[in-house]
Every structure is written in structure tokens, then in C-alpha cells.
Design a protein around this motif. Structure first.
Motif, PDB file in Angstrom:
ATOM      1  N   LYS A 140       0.843  -1.187   0.000  1.00 15.00           N
ATOM      2  CA  LYS A 140       0.000   0.000   0.000  1.00 15.00           C
ATOM      3  C   LYS A 140       0.885   1.245   0.000  1.00 15.00           C
ATOM      4  CE  LYS A 140      -4.028  -1.923   2.295  1.00 15.00           C
ATOM      5  NZ  LYS A 140      -4.724  -2.272   1.119  1.00 15.00           N
ATOM      6  N   PHE A 141       0.434   2.295  -0.705  1.00 14.16           N
ATOM      7  CA  PHE A 141       1.167   3.553  -0.746  1.00 14.16           C
ATOM      8  C   PHE A 141       1.205   4.170   0.650  1.00 14.16           C
ATOM      9  CE2 PHE A 141       1.100   8.159  -0.894  1.00 14.16           C
ATOM     10  CZ  PHE A 141       2.255   8.417  -1.596  1.00 14.16           C
ATOM     11  N   SER A 142       2.343   4.779   0.968  1.00 17.22           N
ATOM     12  CA  SER A 142       2.488   5.506   2.232  1.00 17.22           C
ATOM     13  C   SER A 142       3.198   6.824   1.953  1.00 17.22           C
ATOM     14  CB  SER A 142       3.316   4.673   3.224  1.00 17.22           C
ATOM     15  OG  SER A 142       3.691   5.466   4.333  1.00 17.22           O
ATOM     16  N   TRP A 143       2.747   7.878   2.595  1.00 18.32           N
ATOM     17  CA  TRP A 143       3.416   9.174   2.434  1.00 18.32           C
ATOM     18  C   TRP A 143       4.850   9.123   2.948  1.00 18.32           C
ATOM     19  CZ3 TRP A 143       2.286  12.976  -0.663  1.00 18.32           C
ATOM     20  CH2 TRP A 143       0.985  13.065  -1.141  1.00 18.32           C
ATOM     21  N   ASP A 144       5.147   8.180   3.806  1.00 19.49           N
ATOM     22  CA  ASP A 144       6.526   8.037   4.281  1.00 19.49           C
ATOM     23  C   ASP A 144       7.481   7.770   3.114  1.00 19.49           C
ATOM     24  OD1 ASP A 144       5.775   8.499   6.877  1.00 19.49           O
ATOM     25  OD2 ASP A 144       5.679   6.379   7.409  1.00 19.49           O
ATOM     26  N   TYR A 145       6.991   7.118   2.073  1.00 15.16           N
ATOM     27  CA  TYR A 145       7.820   6.891   0.887  1.00 15.16           C
ATOM     28  C   TYR A 145       8.159   8.221   0.209  1.00 15.16           C
ATOM     29  CZ  TYR A 145       6.176   2.040   1.329  1.00 15.16           C
ATOM     30  OH  TYR A 145       5.880   0.787   1.774  1.00 15.16           O
ATOM     31  N   VAL A 146       7.199   9.123   0.171  1.00 18.67           N
ATOM     32  CA  VAL A 146       7.432  10.436  -0.434  1.00 18.67           C
ATOM     33  C   VAL A 146       8.472  11.204   0.376  1.00 18.67           C
ATOM     34  CG1 VAL A 146       6.369  12.644  -1.036  1.00 18.67           C
ATOM     35  CG2 VAL A 146       5.117  10.503  -1.431  1.00 18.67           C
ATOM     36  N   TRP A 147       8.335  11.191   1.698  1.00 19.14           N
ATOM     37  CA  TRP A 147       9.294  11.909   2.549  1.00 19.14           C
ATOM     38  C   TRP A 147      10.691  11.291   2.399  1.00 19.14           C
ATOM     39  CZ3 TRP A 147       6.045  15.229   2.171  1.00 19.14           C
ATOM     40  CH2 TRP A 147       4.771  15.195   2.715  1.00 19.14           C
ATOM     41  N   SER A 148      10.749   9.982   2.288  1.00 17.32           N
ATOM     42  CA  SER A 148      12.039   9.313   2.073  1.00 17.32           C
ATOM     43  C   SER A 148      12.657   9.753   0.753  1.00 17.32           C
ATOM     44  CB  SER A 148      11.860   7.792   2.059  1.00 17.32           C
ATOM     45  OG  SER A 148      11.344   7.343   3.284  1.00 17.32           O
TER      46      SER A 148
END
Length: 123
Positions: free
Chosen positions: A94-102
């Protein structure tokens, strides 16, 4: 051949190489889960061979213009860029905004690794 073309060609090879790398690392978890580990290792090595066929020349060509540290940071940015869509669309994460911040942190790392090259070329 101009530096920009060599680096761009290396990036293209590294993106394709990373698709194979991520498949080698993680595809056996779903496709070979019921098979003995030995088969999963052979399966992964077979895919990893294709990764290396692309990665070795890409790094060799780009190393004429980039340091080993720059190559590594570029590789990690490419890895994250390739892994995120694969993890969602192939592995069902599942998509997570934590991936964007990373990814933003990785972009910051790339800025610092390449800033001298970027700003000296502009002068």
C-alpha cells in the motif's frame, strides 16, 4: 561522446538494471514461496545476472565523469524510484506518504553529492 549523453545512457541502463535487481531480491517471496530455498536462490541469481549485465557497463561509463560516491547516491535514488512503483504494482504494497518523505531526503542527498558539478557547469 558528450558527458551528458554518457551519464543519461548510464541512468537508463541503471533504471532497467534496478527493475531486475528488485525482482531478484523480492519476486521469489511470492513466486517461489513453496519451493526449496535452493531453487529460489537459483531463480534470483538468474535474474540478478541480467541486472549485472546492465549495471556494470553503466557504472563503468559513468565513472569517467562521476565519483564512486556520486555513482552510489545516483544508484540509491534510482533504486528508490524503481522500487516504489514495483512495490505497489507488482508486490501489492500500500502507498504511504513516508515513501514520499524518504524520496525527498534522497533528493537532498543527491543535491549535496552533485552540487559542485551542477554549479560549476553553470558558471
Amino acid at each position: 561522446m558528450p558527458m551528458g549523453w554518457i551519464i543519461a545512457g548510464s541512468v537508463v541502463l541503471l533504471v532497467i538494471s534496478n527493475v531486475f535487481m528488485n525482482l531478484a531480491w523480492y519476486l521469489h517471496l511470492s513466486k517461489m514461496a513453496e519451493r526449496p530455498i535452493f531453487y529460489a536462490i537459483l531463480f534470483s541469481w538468474g535474474i540478478a545476472f541480467l541486472e549485472y549485465v546492465l549495471m556494470v557497463p553503466a557504472n563503468r561509463w559513468a565513472s569517467a565523469y562521476l565519483s564512486v560516491s556520486q555513482l552510489k547516491i545516483m544508484q540509491e535514488m534510482i533504486t528508490l524510484s524503481v522500487f516504489l512503483p514495483l512495490s505497489i504494482f507488482v508486490f501489492g504494497e500500500k502507498f504511504s506518504w513516508d515513501y514520499v518523505w524518504s524520496a525527498l531526503c534522497m533528493m537532498g542527498a543527491a543535491f549535496f553529492a552533485f552540487r559542485r558539478m551542477l554549479f560549476s557547469a553553470a558558471s
